[in-house]
Design an enzyme around this catalytic site. Structure first.
Site, PDB file in Angstrom:
ATOM      1  N   ARG A 188       0.865  -1.200   0.000  1.00 24.67           N
ATOM      2  CA  ARG A 188       0.000   0.000   0.000  1.00 24.67           C
ATOM      3  C   ARG A 188       0.893   1.239   0.000  1.00 24.67           C
ATOM      4  NH1 ARG A 188      -1.587   1.658   4.630  1.00 24.67           N
ATOM      5  NH2 ARG A 188      -2.385  -0.352   5.366  1.00 24.67           N
ATOM      6  N   LYS A 194      -7.543   7.592 -19.159  1.00 25.62           N
ATOM      7  CA  LYS A 194      -7.848   8.128 -20.474  1.00 25.62           C
ATOM      8  C   LYS A 194      -6.597   8.083 -21.366  1.00 25.62           C
ATOM      9  CE  LYS A 194     -11.700   8.742 -18.257  1.00 25.62           C
ATOM     10  NZ  LYS A 194     -12.041   9.972 -17.561  1.00 25.62           N
ATOM     11  N   TYR A 229     -16.070  17.742 -15.119  1.00 25.42           N
ATOM     12  CA  TYR A 229     -16.360  16.309 -15.174  1.00 25.42           C
ATOM     13  C   TYR A 229     -17.446  15.980 -14.134  1.00 25.42           C
ATOM     14  CZ  TYR A 229     -15.685  11.272 -14.880  1.00 25.42           C
ATOM     15  OH  TYR A 229     -15.880   9.924 -14.861  1.00 25.42           O
ATOM     16  N   ASP A 232      -6.803  19.738 -13.622  1.00 22.67           N
ATOM     17  CA  ASP A 232      -7.152  18.414 -14.138  1.00 22.67           C
ATOM     18  C   ASP A 232      -6.770  18.434 -15.618  1.00 22.67           C
ATOM     19  OD1 ASP A 232      -8.392  16.230 -15.327  1.00 22.67           O
ATOM     20  OD2 ASP A 232     -10.177  16.324 -14.059  1.00 22.67           O
TER      21      ASP A 232
END
Ligand SMILES: *Cc1c(COP(=O)(O)O)cnc(C)c1O
Length: 379
Positions: free
Chosen positions: A46, A195, A98, A170
């Site tokens: 982690r 993306k 978004y 972003d």
């Protein structure tokens, strides 16, 4: 180093153990310690994993940043960045945003008494009016989703800096190939790696990149504490995708231009939203801050209704009807009923998102096939 070279070499190195040229998939959760604390920098996956470390270094290099952090999704990256903000503070964000980001802000963070103000950031007057001494963070998307508006990154980040606010961009729609917000003054760059960066519609992932040691330490603490990290297999797939990022983006932009010009000349099309067109509201800003104009396009039809939009997006054969963007294959979507359905209709209309808007993610197929597909679908 040029971007094309960085995409292949930066941040990664052959495996010291075997010489394997590609980063191995360290599919392990834990690491052997000789004595407590005597280890090779890895204790638990982690916190750190060697495949992820190389990916994080590669992501940092692509954005000309010092530090990269990878997350299990774009939303997990946004969630982590927002944890820099405390109750009572104010965040100013684009109104053309978004849908998932809008939902996270208004449904998850607003109840913790964080205030959000949504403004048209493509309009410099709005920016100057709303970013002030009470602003703790400025959140901007550019190009925006789905109206492909352009925000002047250098202007907004300098205003944020003046008022002591953290600026976050972003950069998902542009990808690090088309624009590098850290160079334009941003504190943090965020990506839905899902993306363009991963680029093959086979991974969900997010990233944050910064030059600030202070932000890196805080974000790393939240990354490890909340634990939304990507696994080694997804880290490997993304490293593999990054190798071709430059050539893919070149083709996305070439095809984007062909499709935008085709639509712009079509009699049934009322308006095309693509920053490469001189008619675009902020074309000159896009030309200044982007290397090229990309493959994200949206358009509206003359006298169009929802049903006409639905008919067109069901008629395309190569443009596949699906959410998401940035993969090698061309996709088509209807924001009002798909990606942006979580934004209330009156908010959508106020932001200029009409019910007939169609969004294209132009892929890297042959341009002639893409144009014929749109021809037969639009009629
Ligand atoms: C997809 C997307 C996100 C969310 O990323 P996920 O990887 O789907 O969690 C955030 N911002 C933009 C602009 C996006 O397109």
């Amino acid at each position: 180093m040029h971007f094309n070279t960085k995409a292949i070499h930066a941040g990664v190195h052959p495996d010291p153990e075997t010489g394997a040229i590609m980063t191995p998939i360290y599919q392990t959760s834990t690491y052997v310690q000789k004595k407590p604390g005597d280890h090779k920098g890895y204790e638990y996956s982690r916190t750190h994993n060697p495949t992820r470390t190389q990916l994080e270094n590669s992501l940092a290099a692509l954005e000309n940043g010092s530090y990269g952090l990878a997350f299990a999704s774009g939303m997990a990256a946004i969630d982590t960045a927002l944890k820099l903000i405390k109750p009572g503070q104010k965040v100013v964000a684009n109104n053309d945003l978004y849908g998932g980001t809008y939902r996270l802000f208004t449904k998850v963070f607003a109840p913790y008494n964080i205030q959000f103000q949504f403004i048209d950031m493509s309009n410099a007057n709005e920016v100057d009016k709303f970013i002030d001494k009470d602003t703790a963070m400025v959140w901007m998307e550019t190009p925006t989703n789905p109206l492909i508006k352009i925000v002047d990154i250098a202007h907004v980040t300098s205003l944020a800096k003046k008022h002591g606010a953290i600026s976050v961009v972003d950069n998902t729609f542009a990808s690090p190939y088309l624009q590098n917000p850290l160079n334009l003054g941003a504190d943090i760059v965020m990506h839905s790696v899902t993306k363009y960066i991963a680029g093959h519609s086979d991974v969900v992932m997010g990233a944050l990149i910064t030059n600030s040691k202070e932000f890196e330490e805080q974000l790393r603490f939240y990354q490890n504490s909340s634990g939304a990290v990507p696994g080694p297999m997804d880290s490997f797939l993304t490293l593999r995708g990054i190798k071709t990022l430059a050539v893919r983006m070149q083709r996305h932009a070439e095809n984007g231009k062909e499709v935008a010009y085709f639509l712009n000349n079509h009699t049934r099309v009322k308006k095309v939203h693509w920053p490469g067109l001189e008619s675009h509201q902020n074309h000159h800003i896009a030309a200044k801050q982007m290397k090229d104009f990309g493959g994200m396009i949206s358009f509206e039809l003359e006298n169009s209704s929802v049903s006409q939009a639905h008919e067109i997006i069901s008629n395309t054969k190569i443009f596949t009807l699906a959410e998401s963007l940035g993969g090698v294959e061309s996709l088509v979507g209807h924001p009002a009923s798909m990606t942006h359905a979580s934004i209330p209709k009156e908010e959508r209309i106020k932001a200029g998102l009409s019910d007939s808007l169609i969004r294209l993610s132009v892929g890297i197929e042959h341009k002639d096939d893409l144009i014929s597909d749109l021809k037969q679908a639009i009629g």
